[in-house]
Design a protein around this motif. Structure first.
Motif, PDB file in Angstrom:
ATOM      1  N   GLY A 213      28.791 -35.402 -24.028  1.00  0.00           N
ATOM      2  CA  GLY A 213      28.254 -34.094 -23.674  1.00  0.00           C
ATOM      3  C   GLY A 213      29.255 -32.962 -23.775  1.00  0.00           C
ATOM      4  O   GLY A 213      28.972 -31.835 -23.378  1.00  0.00           O
ATOM      5  N   ASP A 214      30.442 -33.257 -24.309  1.00  0.00           N
ATOM      6  CA  ASP A 214      31.432 -32.195 -24.507  1.00  0.00           C
ATOM      7  C   ASP A 214      31.134 -31.499 -25.841  1.00  0.00           C
ATOM      8  O   ASP A 214      30.138 -31.782 -26.495  1.00  0.00           O
ATOM      9  CB  ASP A 214      32.853 -32.772 -24.488  1.00  0.00           C
ATOM     10  N   SER A 215      32.014 -30.623 -26.264  1.00  0.00           N
ATOM     11  CA  SER A 215      31.768 -29.870 -27.495  1.00  0.00           C
ATOM     12  C   SER A 215      33.083 -29.506 -28.165  1.00  0.00           C
ATOM     13  O   SER A 215      34.172 -29.710 -27.598  1.00  0.00           O
ATOM     14  CB  SER A 215      30.975 -28.591 -27.187  1.00  0.00           C
ATOM     15  N   THR A 216      32.987 -28.990 -29.348  1.00  0.00           N
ATOM     16  CA  THR A 216      34.147 -28.462 -30.041  1.00  0.00           C
ATOM     17  C   THR A 216      34.682 -27.237 -29.293  1.00  0.00           C
ATOM     18  O   THR A 216      34.079 -26.774 -28.333  1.00  0.00           O
ATOM     19  CB  THR A 216      33.767 -28.045 -31.471  1.00  0.00           C
ATOM     20  N   MET A 217      35.803 -26.715 -29.767  1.00  0.00           N
ATOM     21  CA  MET A 217      36.463 -25.550 -29.162  1.00  0.00           C
ATOM     22  C   MET A 217      36.845 -25.823 -27.701  1.00  0.00           C
ATOM     23  O   MET A 217      36.839 -24.922 -26.861  1.00  0.00           O
ATOM     24  CB  MET A 217      35.566 -24.299 -29.228  1.00  0.00           C
ATOM     25  N   ARG A 218      37.233 -27.046 -27.408  1.00  0.00           N
ATOM     26  CA  ARG A 218      37.515 -27.440 -26.027  1.00  0.00           C
ATOM     27  C   ARG A 218      38.641 -26.623 -25.399  1.00  0.00           C
ATOM     28  O   ARG A 218      38.607 -26.314 -24.213  1.00  0.00           O
ATOM     29  CB  ARG A 218      37.892 -28.921 -25.970  1.00  0.00           C
ATOM     30  N   ASP A 219      39.661 -26.304 -26.212  1.00  0.00           N
ATOM     31  CA  ASP A 219      40.824 -25.610 -25.661  1.00  0.00           C
ATOM     32  C   ASP A 219      40.943 -24.174 -26.166  1.00  0.00           C
ATOM     33  O   ASP A 219      42.021 -23.599 -26.151  1.00  0.00           O
ATOM     34  CB  ASP A 219      42.102 -26.382 -25.985  1.00  0.00           C
ATOM     35  N   MET A 220      39.834 -23.599 -26.594  1.00  0.00           N
ATOM     36  CA  MET A 220      39.890 -22.251 -27.164  1.00  0.00           C
ATOM     37  C   MET A 220      40.427 -21.228 -26.167  1.00  0.00           C
ATOM     38  O   MET A 220      41.266 -20.386 -26.501  1.00  0.00           O
ATOM     39  CB  MET A 220      38.499 -21.832 -27.640  1.00  0.00           C
ATOM     40  N   PHE A 221      39.960 -21.295 -24.927  1.00  0.00           N
ATOM     41  CA  PHE A 221      40.390 -20.343 -23.912  1.00  0.00           C
ATOM     42  C   PHE A 221      41.887 -20.481 -23.637  1.00  0.00           C
ATOM     43  O   PHE A 221      42.625 -19.486 -23.579  1.00  0.00           O
ATOM     44  CB  PHE A 221      39.589 -20.554 -22.624  1.00  0.00           C
ATOM     45  N   GLU A 222      42.340 -21.715 -23.496  1.00  0.00           N
ATOM     46  CA  GLU A 222      43.745 -21.955 -23.191  1.00  0.00           C
ATOM     47  C   GLU A 222      44.642 -21.501 -24.347  1.00  0.00           C
ATOM     48  O   GLU A 222      45.718 -20.928 -24.122  1.00  0.00           O
ATOM     49  CB  GLU A 222      43.979 -23.446 -22.901  1.00  0.00           C
ATOM     50  N   ARG A 223      44.230 -21.760 -25.573  1.00  0.00           N
ATOM     51  CA  ARG A 223      45.034 -21.342 -26.728  1.00  0.00           C
ATOM     52  C   ARG A 223      45.093 -19.822 -26.839  1.00  0.00           C
ATOM     53  O   ARG A 223      46.108 -19.253 -27.241  1.00  0.00           O
ATOM     54  CB  ARG A 223      44.479 -21.947 -28.009  1.00  0.00           C
ATOM     55  N   ALA A 224      43.986 -19.141 -26.510  1.00  0.00           N
ATOM     56  CA  ALA A 224      43.974 -17.680 -26.549  1.00  0.00           C
ATOM     57  C   ALA A 224      44.952 -17.106 -25.521  1.00  0.00           C
ATOM     58  O   ALA A 224      45.596 -16.082 -25.764  1.00  0.00           O
ATOM     59  CB  ALA A 224      42.563 -17.157 -26.294  1.00  0.00           C
ATOM     60  N   GLN A 225      45.056 -17.784 -24.385  1.00  0.00           N
ATOM     61  CA  GLN A 225      46.014 -17.343 -23.376  1.00  0.00           C
ATOM     62  C   GLN A 225      47.450 -17.600 -23.812  1.00  0.00           C
ATOM     63  O   GLN A 225      48.345 -16.773 -23.621  1.00  0.00           O
ATOM     64  CB  GLN A 225      45.753 -18.066 -22.048  1.00  0.00           C
ATOM     65  N   GLU A 226      47.675 -18.753 -24.423  1.00  0.00           N
ATOM     66  CA  GLU A 226      49.027 -19.157 -24.808  1.00  0.00           C
ATOM     67  C   GLU A 226      49.534 -18.397 -26.033  1.00  0.00           C
ATOM     68  O   GLU A 226      50.734 -18.151 -26.176  1.00  0.00           O
ATOM     69  CB  GLU A 226      49.058 -20.658 -25.088  1.00  0.00           C
ATOM     70  N   HIS A 227      48.606 -18.026 -26.927  1.00  0.00           N
ATOM     71  CA  HIS A 227      48.982 -17.344 -28.166  1.00  0.00           C
ATOM     72  C   HIS A 227      48.199 -16.033 -28.285  1.00  0.00           C
ATOM     73  O   HIS A 227      47.267 -15.924 -29.087  1.00  0.00           O
ATOM     74  CB  HIS A 227      48.698 -18.236 -29.375  1.00  0.00           C
ATOM     75  N   PRO A 228      48.549 -15.023 -27.497  1.00  0.00           N
ATOM     76  CA  PRO A 228      47.785 -13.762 -27.524  1.00  0.00           C
ATOM     77  C   PRO A 228      47.975 -12.995 -28.828  1.00  0.00           C
ATOM     78  O   PRO A 228      48.989 -13.141 -29.511  1.00  0.00           O
ATOM     79  CB  PRO A 228      48.384 -12.984 -26.346  1.00  0.00           C
ATOM     80  N   ILE A 229      46.971 -12.199 -29.162  1.00  0.00           N
ATOM     81  CA  ILE A 229      47.083 -11.285 -30.291  1.00  0.00           C
ATOM     82  C   ILE A 229      47.919 -10.085 -29.849  1.00  0.00           C
ATOM     83  O   ILE A 229      47.641  -9.465 -28.819  1.00  0.00           O
ATOM     84  CB  ILE A 229      45.697 -10.812 -30.765  1.00  0.00           C
ATOM     85  N   THR A 230      48.959  -9.798 -30.604  1.00  0.00           N
ATOM     86  CA  THR A 230      49.801  -8.644 -30.339  1.00  0.00           C
ATOM     87  C   THR A 230      50.009  -7.875 -31.627  1.00  0.00           C
ATOM     88  O   THR A 230      49.523  -8.278 -32.687  1.00  0.00           O
ATOM     89  CB  THR A 230      51.173  -9.078 -29.778  1.00  0.00           C
ATOM     90  N   ARG A 231      50.731  -6.774 -31.547  1.00  0.00           N
ATOM     91  CA  ARG A 231      51.032  -5.992 -32.754  1.00  0.00           C
ATOM     92  C   ARG A 231      51.887  -6.780 -33.741  1.00  0.00           C
ATOM     93  O   ARG A 231      51.881  -6.506 -34.929  1.00  0.00           O
ATOM     94  CB  ARG A 231      51.745  -4.683 -32.394  1.00  0.00           C
ATOM     95  N   LYS A 232      52.624  -7.778 -33.233  1.00  0.00           N
ATOM     96  CA  LYS A 232      53.510  -8.551 -34.088  1.00  0.00           C
ATOM     97  C   LYS A 232      52.967  -9.939 -34.419  1.00  0.00           C
ATOM     98  O   LYS A 232      53.574 -10.662 -35.204  1.00  0.00           O
ATOM     99  CB  LYS A 232      54.881  -8.690 -33.413  1.00  0.00           C
ATOM    100  N   SER A 233      51.856 -10.302 -33.828  1.00  0.00           N
ATOM    101  CA  SER A 233      51.328 -11.637 -34.022  1.00  0.00           C
ATOM    102  C   SER A 233      49.816 -11.601 -34.149  1.00  0.00           C
ATOM    103  O   SER A 233      49.127 -10.877 -33.423  1.00  0.00           O
ATOM    104  CB  SER A 233      51.718 -12.556 -32.853  1.00  0.00           C
ATOM    105  N   LEU A 234      49.296 -12.435 -35.058  1.00  0.00           N
ATOM    106  CA  LEU A 234      47.854 -12.562 -35.229  1.00  0.00           C
ATOM    107  C   LEU A 234      47.232 -13.452 -34.177  1.00  0.00           C
ATOM    108  O   LEU A 234      46.017 -13.597 -34.099  1.00  0.00           O
ATOM    109  CB  LEU A 234      47.537 -13.121 -36.620  1.00  0.00           C
ATOM    110  N   GLY A 235      48.087 -14.125 -33.377  1.00  0.00           N
ATOM    111  CA  GLY A 235      47.565 -15.025 -32.368  1.00  0.00           C
ATOM    112  C   GLY A 235      47.251 -16.393 -32.913  1.00  0.00           C
ATOM    113  O   GLY A 235      46.620 -17.213 -32.249  1.00  0.00           O
ATOM    114  N   THR A 236      47.673 -16.676 -34.162  1.00  0.00           N
ATOM    115  CA  THR A 236      47.429 -17.999 -34.737  1.00  0.00           C
ATOM    116  C   THR A 236      48.365 -18.998 -34.106  1.00  0.00           C
ATOM    117  O   THR A 236      49.458 -18.670 -33.661  1.00  0.00           O
ATOM    118  CB  THR A 236      47.659 -17.982 -36.250  1.00  0.00           C
ATOM    119  N   SER A 237      47.938 -20.236 -34.065  1.00  0.00           N
ATOM    120  CA  SER A 237      48.742 -21.266 -33.417  1.00  0.00           C
ATOM    121  C   SER A 237      48.467 -22.600 -34.065  1.00  0.00           C
ATOM    122  O   SER A 237      47.506 -22.774 -34.804  1.00  0.00           O
ATOM    123  CB  SER A 237      48.388 -21.354 -31.928  1.00  0.00           C
ATOM    124  N   LYS A 238      49.337 -23.558 -33.764  1.00  0.00           N
ATOM    125  CA  LYS A 238      49.113 -24.925 -34.242  1.00  0.00           C
ATOM    126  C   LYS A 238      47.929 -25.522 -33.494  1.00  0.00           C
ATOM    127  O   LYS A 238      47.672 -25.172 -32.373  1.00  0.00           O
ATOM    128  CB  LYS A 238      50.357 -25.778 -34.002  1.00  0.00           C
TER     129      LYS A 238
END
Length: 238
Positions: A213-238
């Motif tokens: 009953g789980d789904s994809t994008m399980r850690d989307m929220f956590e990754r967005a917090q860990e890798h924020p979009i800034t003027r110097k970064s697109l927020g992409t992550s491993k």
């Protein structure tokens, strides 16, 4: 009379100069948007074999389950890369009078790129839904009917088609941009093209006690917090 004609002529020249400035500014803005689009496309081309391998692995799991009537324990299968494929600047340009002052060839060729963007957006929605359906196999193991296998194979087929259409369209966009020397911000292309893809290319994870009953994008929220979009970064992550 001569003064009126001179004034009209100067007014026409000023208007034309104004349009040239508007077109220049529009091309610069579109170039930045195209840079993001083509960069995301290059990333997708890099990911193509990874996604195909993972979907083949899912297919093998389904084949084994169809033979035995049971799903084995399956860990996190991951998710496809989710990207925005922006088009608002182009939409605004087309909705204004500025587009009418582009040369015909440039207008046609940029339009061709954005037709492919629309196609990619459509298949991105299909892809996310297909992977969501496939996530039903993630769990500790259970009985499974042939009818459910058929349904999951349909989702698998949809995921494969989406991957191929998105990647093929991405490659075509890049080819159009190069062939017709479209205004593209190469710095933005490079940022996306060099984004890490490790997390998408990892094999299906070993089971870790996941429930159904789980789904994809399980850690989307956590990754967005860990890798924020800034003027110097697109927020992409491993």
């Amino acid at each position: 009379m001569l003064g009126v004609l001179i004034a009209l002529g100067l007014g026409a020249v000023a208007t034309e100069i104004g349009w040239l400035i508007d077109v220049h500014n529009a091309k610069k803005a579109i170039g930045e948007e195209l840079g993001e689009i083509l960069g995301q496309g290059r990333e997708r081309v890099r990911l193509y074999p990874c996604v195909e391998r993972k979907l083949t692995a899912v297919g093998s799991i389904l084949s084994d389950a169809d033979k035995s009537g049971r799903l084995s324990a399956v860990g996190d299968i991951g998710n496809p890369p989710w990207r925005t494929w922006p088009h608002n600047i182009w939409d605004s340009t087309i909705g204004s009078d500025t587009a009418g002052h582009f040369d015909r060839g440039t207008l046609d060729n940029i339009s061709g790129v954005y037709e492919l963007v629309a196609l990619i957006i459509h298949y991105t929605d299909d892809e996310n839904d297909a992977w969501r359906r496939l996530y039903a196999i993630v769990g500790p193991g259970r009985a499974i009917s042939h009818d459910e296998i058929v349904s999951l194979r349909d989702a698998l087929s949809s995921a494969r088609l989406s991957n191929r259409m998105i990647t093929g369209s991405s490659l075509r966009m890049s080819q159009i941009a190069v062939a017709y020397d479209l205004p593209v911000d190469q710095n933005t292309v490079t940022q996306w093209a060099n984004a890490p893809i490790d997390r998408y290319c990892a094999p299906i994870a070993q089971p870790k006690g996941e429930g159904y009953g789980d789904s994809t994008m399980r850690d989307m929220f956590e990754r967005a917090q860990e890798h924020p979009i800034t003027r110097k970064s697109l927020g992409t992550s491993k």
